[in-house]
Scaffold this motif. Sequence first.
Motif, PDB file in Angstrom:
ATOM      1  N   SER A  76      16.483  43.162 -18.121  1.00  0.00           N
ATOM      2  CA  SER A  76      17.686  43.967 -18.330  1.00  0.00           C
ATOM      3  C   SER A  76      17.858  44.216 -19.824  1.00  0.00           C
ATOM      4  O   SER A  76      17.139  43.668 -20.643  1.00  0.00           O
ATOM      5  CB  SER A  76      18.928  43.292 -17.729  1.00  0.00           C
ATOM      6  OG  SER A  76      19.235  42.104 -18.413  1.00  0.00           O
ATOM      7  N   ASN A 134      28.136  50.397 -14.929  1.00  0.00           N
ATOM      8  CA  ASN A 134      28.285  48.936 -14.893  1.00  0.00           C
ATOM      9  C   ASN A 134      29.530  48.485 -15.640  1.00  0.00           C
ATOM     10  O   ASN A 134      30.238  47.578 -15.190  1.00  0.00           O
ATOM     11  CB  ASN A 134      27.037  48.262 -15.466  1.00  0.00           C
ATOM     12  CG  ASN A 134      25.909  48.197 -14.473  1.00  0.00           C
ATOM     13  OD1 ASN A 134      26.083  47.746 -13.351  1.00  0.00           O
ATOM     14  ND2 ASN A 134      24.748  48.672 -14.862  1.00  0.00           N
ATOM     15  N   ASP A 153      32.041  36.786  -6.236  1.00  0.00           N
ATOM     16  CA  ASP A 153      31.061  37.835  -6.489  1.00  0.00           C
ATOM     17  C   ASP A 153      29.866  37.303  -7.271  1.00  0.00           C
ATOM     18  O   ASP A 153      28.731  37.750  -7.075  1.00  0.00           O
ATOM     19  CB  ASP A 153      31.691  39.021  -7.226  1.00  0.00           C
ATOM     20  CG  ASP A 153      32.627  39.826  -6.337  1.00  0.00           C
ATOM     21  OD1 ASP A 153      32.594  39.661  -5.093  1.00  0.00           O
ATOM     22  OD2 ASP A 153      33.416  40.617  -6.892  1.00  0.00           O
ATOM     23  N   LEU A 154      30.108  36.336  -8.164  1.00  0.00           N
ATOM     24  CA  LEU A 154      29.004  35.738  -8.929  1.00  0.00           C
ATOM     25  C   LEU A 154      28.078  34.914  -8.039  1.00  0.00           C
ATOM     26  O   LEU A 154      26.906  34.729  -8.375  1.00  0.00           O
ATOM     27  CB  LEU A 154      29.539  34.859 -10.057  1.00  0.00           C
ATOM     28  CG  LEU A 154      30.146  35.551 -11.260  1.00  0.00           C
ATOM     29  CD1 LEU A 154      30.593  34.524 -12.284  1.00  0.00           C
ATOM     30  CD2 LEU A 154      29.171  36.528 -11.888  1.00  0.00           C
ATOM     31  N   ASP A 156      26.781  35.817  -5.465  1.00  0.00           N
ATOM     32  CA  ASP A 156      25.718  36.725  -5.043  1.00  0.00           C
ATOM     33  C   ASP A 156      24.707  36.976  -6.160  1.00  0.00           C
ATOM     34  O   ASP A 156      23.735  37.710  -5.957  1.00  0.00           O
ATOM     35  CB  ASP A 156      26.305  38.077  -4.610  1.00  0.00           C
ATOM     36  CG  ASP A 156      27.170  37.951  -3.369  1.00  0.00           C
ATOM     37  OD1 ASP A 156      26.927  37.023  -2.565  1.00  0.00           O
ATOM     38  OD2 ASP A 156      28.081  38.777  -3.204  1.00  0.00           O
ATOM     39  N   LYS A 157      24.940  36.398  -7.318  1.00  0.00           N
ATOM     40  CA  LYS A 157      24.052  36.568  -8.472  1.00  0.00           C
ATOM     41  C   LYS A 157      23.608  35.189  -8.953  1.00  0.00           C
ATOM     42  O   LYS A 157      24.147  34.653  -9.917  1.00  0.00           O
ATOM     43  CB  LYS A 157      24.791  37.310  -9.597  1.00  0.00           C
ATOM     44  CG  LYS A 157      25.265  38.694  -9.179  1.00  0.00           C
ATOM     45  CD  LYS A 157      26.098  39.318 -10.266  1.00  0.00           C
ATOM     46  CE  LYS A 157      26.568  40.687  -9.812  1.00  0.00           C
ATOM     47  NZ  LYS A 157      27.475  41.302 -10.752  1.00  0.00           N
ATOM     48  N   GLU A 159      21.315  34.032 -10.697  1.00  0.00           N
ATOM     49  CA  GLU A 159      20.901  33.837 -12.090  1.00  0.00           C
ATOM     50  C   GLU A 159      22.097  33.470 -12.972  1.00  0.00           C
ATOM     51  O   GLU A 159      21.957  32.739 -13.946  1.00  0.00           O
ATOM     52  CB  GLU A 159      20.163  35.068 -12.635  1.00  0.00           C
ATOM     53  CG  GLU A 159      21.002  36.325 -12.778  1.00  0.00           C
ATOM     54  CD  GLU A 159      21.121  37.187 -11.521  1.00  0.00           C
ATOM     55  OE1 GLU A 159      21.551  38.337 -11.640  1.00  0.00           O
ATOM     56  OE2 GLU A 159      20.789  36.714 -10.419  1.00  0.00           O
ATOM     57  N   TYR A 160      23.288  33.974 -12.637  1.00  0.00           N
ATOM     58  CA  TYR A 160      24.480  33.622 -13.399  1.00  0.00           C
ATOM     59  C   TYR A 160      24.762  32.128 -13.252  1.00  0.00           C
ATOM     60  O   TYR A 160      25.062  31.443 -14.228  1.00  0.00           O
ATOM     61  CB  TYR A 160      25.697  34.412 -12.909  1.00  0.00           C
ATOM     62  CG  TYR A 160      25.775  35.823 -13.438  1.00  0.00           C
ATOM     63  CD1 TYR A 160      26.727  36.169 -14.386  1.00  0.00           C
ATOM     64  CD2 TYR A 160      24.916  36.811 -12.991  1.00  0.00           C
ATOM     65  CE1 TYR A 160      26.811  37.460 -14.882  1.00  0.00           C
ATOM     66  CE2 TYR A 160      24.988  38.106 -13.476  1.00  0.00           C
ATOM     67  CZ  TYR A 160      25.941  38.428 -14.417  1.00  0.00           C
ATOM     68  OH  TYR A 160      26.005  39.700 -14.909  1.00  0.00           O
TER      69      TYR A 160
END
Length: 191
Positions: A76, A134, A153-154, A156-157, A159-160
């Motif tokens: 990214s 974004n 919501d995090l 679902d991520k 890597e966070y």
Amino acid sequence: MSTYLKKFISQYVNLTDDEFEHISNKFRNKTIGKNSYLFRHGDICKDLVLVQKGCLRLYYLKNGVEISVWFAFEQSSAIEIYSFINESPSEYSLQAIEDSEVLYLSKQELNQLYQKQPKMQEMMRNFWEDVILNLISRFTALQKDSAEKRYLDLLDKPEYLKKIPQKYLASFIGITPTSLSRIRKRIARNH
């Protein structure tokens, strides 16, 4: 470098091998140690940065507290748009939160590529649109969603949750680390 860069660029524009070769030769590699900075508050953001390995965070200080506003993971980009476009001192700092490897392209090189490689303008227009969408999504979530929803919501991520210390996550979702601990305990009890 070329495989990663090709994957990144192909999200925004299709290039011939010759066009890609010319563009990729303008990017440079840099290794950044954990807690090191690409730029600090007051510096001008002069480079478009692509993360090959590691994680970067963009943050600002408010009353002596670091407020994380963006994280850039592998594959990214990391940029402070206002400073980059206006060539003005940044209100933010860009820091590696783990040992990282980046590719970067200076604004000067980017402007030269606009002249020599017309598809670069198309690529950057599509890139800027993606960045803006974004940012709007993030701004909207901060305004309308509860802190618990922002944390959920995090989830679902991954890597966070794997890479980012809790204190940075808390400021990212707009709460204190103590509030984040309460939310995490409440969620754990309910699942």
